[in-house]
Design a protein around this motif. Structure first.
Motif, mmCIF file in Angstrom:
data_model
loop_
_atom_site.group_PDB
_atom_site.id
_atom_site.type_symbol
_atom_site.label_atom_id
_atom_site.label_comp_id
_atom_site.label_asym_id
_atom_site.label_seq_id
_atom_site.Cartn_x
_atom_site.Cartn_y
_atom_site.Cartn_z
ATOM 1 N N HIS A 236 0.842 -1.191 0.000
ATOM 2 C CA HIS A 236 0.000 0.000 0.000
ATOM 3 C C HIS A 236 0.881 1.247 0.000
ATOM 4 N N MET B 267 -11.927 -4.954 -2.089
ATOM 5 C CA MET B 267 -12.180 -3.649 -2.668
ATOM 6 C C MET B 267 -12.225 -3.779 -4.180
ATOM 7 N N ASP C 181 -17.199 0.521 -13.393
ATOM 8 C CA ASP C 181 -15.798 0.516 -12.957
ATOM 9 C C ASP C 181 -15.549 -0.523 -11.875
ATOM 10 N N PHE C 182 -16.607 -0.970 -11.203
ATOM 11 C CA PHE C 182 -16.472 -1.922 -10.105
ATOM 12 C C PHE C 182 -16.794 -3.339 -10.557
ATOM 13 N N THR D 69 -10.359 -1.266 -9.487
ATOM 14 C CA THR D 69 -9.905 0.079 -9.858
ATOM 15 C C THR D 69 -9.332 0.829 -8.661
ATOM 16 N N TRP D 70 -9.954 0.689 -7.509
ATOM 17 C CA TRP D 70 -9.421 1.332 -6.307
ATOM 18 C C TRP D 70 -8.136 0.651 -5.866
ATOM 19 N N PHE D 71 -8.098 -0.665 -5.954
ATOM 20 C CA PHE D 71 -6.918 -1.431 -5.543
ATOM 21 C C PHE D 71 -5.687 -0.997 -6.335
ATOM 22 N N GLU E 62 -15.961 3.562 5.367
ATOM 23 C CA GLU E 62 -15.197 3.844 4.155
ATOM 24 C C GLU E 62 -15.373 2.764 3.095
ATOM 25 N N TYR F 191 -16.544 0.623 0.004
ATOM 26 C CA TYR F 191 -17.008 1.156 -1.278
ATOM 27 C C TYR F 191 -18.503 0.997 -1.491
ATOM 28 N N GLU G 122 -13.684 -7.402 -8.155
ATOM 29 C CA GLU G 122 -13.407 -7.130 -6.747
ATOM 30 C C GLU G 122 -12.213 -7.977 -6.318
ATOM 31 N N GLU H 79 -5.080 1.783 -7.711
ATOM 32 C CA GLU H 79 -4.693 3.161 -7.419
ATOM 33 C C GLU H 79 -3.790 3.268 -6.194
ATOM 34 N N VAL H 80 -3.988 2.400 -5.201
ATOM 35 C CA VAL H 80 -3.269 2.548 -3.933
ATOM 36 C C VAL H 80 -2.253 1.452 -3.645
#
Length: 111
Positions: free
Chosen positions: A13, A55, A37-38, A58-60, A105, A107, A41, A62-63
């Motif tokens: 991370h 998560m 976009d989701f 797409t979020w994964f 928090e 999603y 998972e 990014e971080v």
């Protein structure tokens, strides 16, 4: 389409902690309709606590950044194949359904 994470790969991370990929699965049809976009998972476990979380892909991406490939199975290490032949191990599927800890928090609260 981006390359999907594979079982056993390790990621770090932005804040420093590390995780190991358990599974990549398709999100529910309702989630896919609400936000394309989701579609995928990512289910992963934290190396420090062994707790599971999930998560959207797409979020994964990014971080998290990849730090190690999946470990080579012991059977593959003992094989003596020519270099041009790639050994592909039998896929391990994640079958145990563990509940994801949903916090404020998570999603799903943003859908």
């Amino acid at each position: 389409m981006t390359k999907l994470p594979q079982y056993g790969e390790r990621y770090r991370h932005q804040s420093g902690w590390t995780v190991r990929i358990v599974n990549v699965k398709l999100a529910s049809a309702q989630t896919q309709l609400l936000n394309p976009d989701f579609t995928y998972e990512v289910v992963f476990s934290y190396d420090s606590s062994l707790k599971y979380s999930a998560m959207p892909l797409t979020w994964f991406t990014e971080v998290y950044s990849k730090i190690a490939d999946a470990p080579v199975p012991k059977m593959a290490q003992s094989l003596t194949l020519p270099a041009r032949i790639k050994y592909i191990p039998r896929r391990t599927y994640y079958s145990a359904r563990r509940p994801v800890e949903i916090t404020e928090e998570h999603y799903s609260n943003f859908l």
